[in-house]
Structure formats: structure tokens, C-alpha cells
Design an enzyme around this catalytic site. Sequence first.
Site, PDB file in Angstrom:
ATOM      1  N   LEU A  14       0.813  -1.236  -0.033  1.00 17.03           N
ATOM      2  CA  LEU A  14      -0.080   0.018   0.044  1.00 17.03           C
ATOM      3  C   LEU A  14       0.934   1.351   0.063  1.00 17.03           C
ATOM      4  O   LEU A  14       0.432   2.338  -0.573  1.00 17.03           O
ATOM      5  CB  LEU A  14      -0.970  -0.131   1.381  1.00 17.03           C
ATOM      6  CG  LEU A  14      -1.923  -1.025   1.206  1.00 17.03           C
ATOM      7  CD1 LEU A  14      -3.049  -0.945   2.327  1.00 17.03           C
ATOM      8  CD2 LEU A  14      -3.030  -0.851   0.075  1.00 17.03           C
ATOM      9  N   THR A  32      10.103   6.710   2.026  1.00 18.45           N
ATOM     10  CA  THR A  32      11.075   6.080   2.760  1.00 18.45           C
ATOM     11  C   THR A  32      10.893   4.730   2.833  1.00 18.45           C
ATOM     12  O   THR A  32       9.790   4.142   2.557  1.00 18.45           O
ATOM     13  CB  THR A  32      11.002   6.612   4.437  1.00 18.45           C
ATOM     14  OG1 THR A  32       9.737   5.738   5.128  1.00 18.45           O
ATOM     15  CG2 THR A  32      10.711   8.234   4.364  1.00 18.45           C
ATOM     16  N   ASP A  56      14.744   3.240   8.942  1.00 14.71           N
ATOM     17  CA  ASP A  56      14.154   2.335   9.626  1.00 14.71           C
ATOM     18  C   ASP A  56      13.391   3.104  10.687  1.00 14.71           C
ATOM     19  O   ASP A  56      13.866   3.785  11.543  1.00 14.71           O
ATOM     20  CB  ASP A  56      15.336   1.599  10.272  1.00 14.71           C
ATOM     21  CG  ASP A  56      14.605   0.414  11.230  1.00 14.71           C
ATOM     22  OD1 ASP A  56      13.343   0.486  11.690  1.00 14.71           O
ATOM     23  OD2 ASP A  56      15.394  -0.706  11.683  1.00 14.71           O
ATOM     24  N   ASN A  83       2.628   4.799   7.448  1.00 10.41           N
ATOM     25  CA  ASN A  83       2.414   3.396   6.730  1.00 10.41           C
ATOM     26  C   ASN A  83       3.169   2.164   7.034  1.00 10.41           C
ATOM     27  O   ASN A  83       2.643   0.955   7.027  1.00 10.41           O
ATOM     28  CB  ASN A  83       2.098   3.597   5.325  1.00 10.41           C
ATOM     29  CG  ASN A  83       2.189   2.170   4.616  1.00 10.41           C
ATOM     30  OD1 ASN A  83       1.130   1.538   4.482  1.00 10.41           O
ATOM     31  ND2 ASN A  83       3.226   1.820   3.811  1.00 10.41           N
ATOM     32  N   SER A 134      -3.575   2.096  10.418  1.00 12.38           N
ATOM     33  CA  SER A 134      -4.073   0.991  11.642  1.00 12.38           C
ATOM     34  C   SER A 134      -4.470  -0.298  10.829  1.00 12.38           C
ATOM     35  O   SER A 134      -4.106  -0.598   9.923  1.00 12.38           O
ATOM     36  CB  SER A 134      -5.147   1.468  12.523  1.00 12.38           C
ATOM     37  OG  SER A 134      -5.607   0.612  13.517  1.00 12.38           O
ATOM     38  N   TYR A 148      -0.360  -8.206  16.801  1.00 10.55           N
ATOM     39  CA  TYR A 148      -0.642  -7.285  15.924  1.00 10.55           C
ATOM     40  C   TYR A 148      -1.898  -6.066  16.404  1.00 10.55           C
ATOM     41  O   TYR A 148      -1.730  -4.982  16.287  1.00 10.55           O
ATOM     42  CB  TYR A 148      -1.128  -7.818  14.614  1.00 10.55           C
ATOM     43  CG  TYR A 148      -1.270  -6.857  13.233  1.00 10.55           C
ATOM     44  CD1 TYR A 148      -0.344  -6.028  12.830  1.00 10.55           C
ATOM     45  CD2 TYR A 148      -2.824  -6.771  12.931  1.00 10.55           C
ATOM     46  CE1 TYR A 148      -0.481  -5.608  11.711  1.00 10.55           C
ATOM     47  CE2 TYR A 148      -2.793  -5.884  11.882  1.00 10.55           C
ATOM     48  CZ  TYR A 148      -1.829  -5.113  11.155  1.00 10.55           C
ATOM     49  OH  TYR A 148      -2.051  -4.434  10.287  1.00 10.55           O
ATOM     50  N   LYS A 152      -1.702  -2.120  16.980  1.00 13.08           N
ATOM     51  CA  LYS A 152      -2.690  -1.151  16.473  1.00 13.08           C
ATOM     52  C   LYS A 152      -3.800  -0.348  17.365  1.00 13.08           C
ATOM     53  O   LYS A 152      -4.240   0.614  17.165  1.00 13.08           O
ATOM     54  CB  LYS A 152      -3.404  -1.854  15.086  1.00 13.08           C
ATOM     55  CG  LYS A 152      -2.711  -2.467  14.097  1.00 13.08           C
ATOM     56  CD  LYS A 152      -1.908  -1.284  13.405  1.00 13.08           C
ATOM     57  CE  LYS A 152      -1.019  -1.618  12.236  1.00 13.08           C
ATOM     58  NZ  LYS A 152      -0.357  -0.472  11.533  1.00 13.08           N
ATOM     59  N   THR A 183      -1.439  -7.084  -2.155  1.00 13.40           N
ATOM     60  CA  THR A 183      -0.214  -6.856  -1.833  1.00 13.40           C
ATOM     61  C   THR A 183       0.962  -7.976  -1.406  1.00 13.40           C
ATOM     62  O   THR A 183       0.295  -9.006  -0.945  1.00 13.40           O
ATOM     63  CB  THR A 183       0.043  -5.666  -1.108  1.00 13.40           C
ATOM     64  OG1 THR A 183      -0.184  -6.074   0.386  1.00 13.40           O
ATOM     65  CG2 THR A 183      -1.017  -4.544  -1.256  1.00 13.40           C
TER      66      THR A 183
END
Length: 275
Positions: A14, A32, A56, A83, A134, A148, A152, A183
Site C-alpha cells: 500500500l 522512505t 528504519d 504506513n 491502523s 498485531y 494497532k 499486496t
Amino acid sequence: MTKTWFITGSSRGLGRAFAEAALGRGDSVAATARNPDALKALVRDYGESVLPLALDVTDRAAVTAAVDRAKFHFGHIDVVVNNAGYGLLGAVEELTERDLRDQMETNFFGAVWVAQAALPHLRGQDGGHLIQFSSAAGVVGMALGGGYAASKWALEGLSETLAQEVAGFGVKVTVVEPGGYRTEGAAGAVHAEVHPAYAKLRAGFAAHAAELDLGDPAAAGAALLALADAEEPPLRVFFGVQGLPMVEPVYTERLKTWRDWQGLSTAAHGTPEAA
């Protein structure tokens, strides 16, 4: 009116779709990636509109330097897109301390460092838009996604508070909860060491994942542009078709449960019995 963007995790998925969407309409992007070689195609296709930056997000000093460089290079930053992140798959019992700390360092603290580095610039120019990525897992917990979800949910709470703190400076904050997209995200996920007790649960997860209707990343890119251009963007928004139908019944059940059990807490405020 063209915009200048700072987008983390622009090498693929994304993040790449977001960078291409912004560049494709004539905007400028500080893109980046941990490996800047992955950004060469963007530079080749869009030239000086791209500032490729090795980053990073877990390195706080590097984050500040990257944001400052983008501001110096372009003169201003209009939209900051947090992101960068990755998925962690594993039952809570399976997760090691390292699994959890690494997940939080990237998905939560990385976003915090970017926001803190960008805010002085956004405040100084009397406005800007911080977009925090998120997940639907940021509002609904799912089996095998505890680590995970924790990262978030933390980002969601921080961002809701942040939105209130910076509104007076003209800075807008939006939390995006995307569903699944076509993706490389799944390929980049980290898997905890499997405990045999959860083998059946993993099999069910895999079967469910295989049936998901995954979205087009280009559509997510178009949605991000519309969000960034909105005069009054929402605090939260779903991208894709999966999130809202999944969350609506969960929130309905939460409200019902809270109401059903409200008597438990109100009873505690009754008149105490005489000794």
C-alpha cells in the site's frame, strides 16, 4: 493545489500505491524505505518529485533526520502517512517477548517517532494532515492476531488523543483501517513458533484468508488522495469492503453487553449498610 507528502514504507504494498497515486497527479513525495534501492523505480519514473530516503522507523534519531530533510528539501510537508509496519501471526501463548517488542517497536513506536518529528513542522506552518495506518484489527481483536492487534489498538488510542491535542494548530489526524489488499503484505508477516495446540485454529485461519475478497491497491491510493483533499476529514475511516461489515455487529454486541452489565457497577454505588 499540489501537496507534499512524507510516506513511510514506500517500497512495496500500500505504501508504494500511495506514493504512486500522489506522484501520478503531480504531487511531491518524500518516500522512505529500509532499503532505498527499492525506490529507484519511483525516482526513474517521477524524477525530482521524489525524495528517496533510507529509513528504519524504529530508529528515532533517523526518523527525525528524515523528516527534517524532507522539510528542508521541499520547503513544507502537507501530508504525513504513517504506513510502515508488518503483521505478526501467532496465538498469545506462542508469542515471545521478542515477537511482541519488535511488533510494538515498528507498528506503534515507529509511528510515534514520525508523528513527533513531523508535528513541529506542521504546527509551524499552521496546518497539515497526519494519516495513521491502523487496521480493522485495530478495533476488533481476532484469533492469532493478538500481537498485531495490540500494536494497532495502541496506535488508535494514541491517535484519538493526538487529534484533540493538535486540532487547535490546524493539524488534522485520521486513522485508516484498511481491509485486505492484493499486496505482498502477507509475505512480509512474521509467524510465531507454532504450538501444536493451535494447529486447528491456524488451519481455520488459513482457510478463511484464502476466501477473502482482496482489494486493488490502486483503489486504496485513490481513496487516500480523496481523504487528503477533504476539507473536514474523519477521525477514522475504513478502506476496502471488509472492515465495516465485520465491525458493525461487534460494536452492536459490545453496546448490548455494556448495557446488560451496567447494573453490576451501579449497584456498587448504593447506600452502604450500617455497621
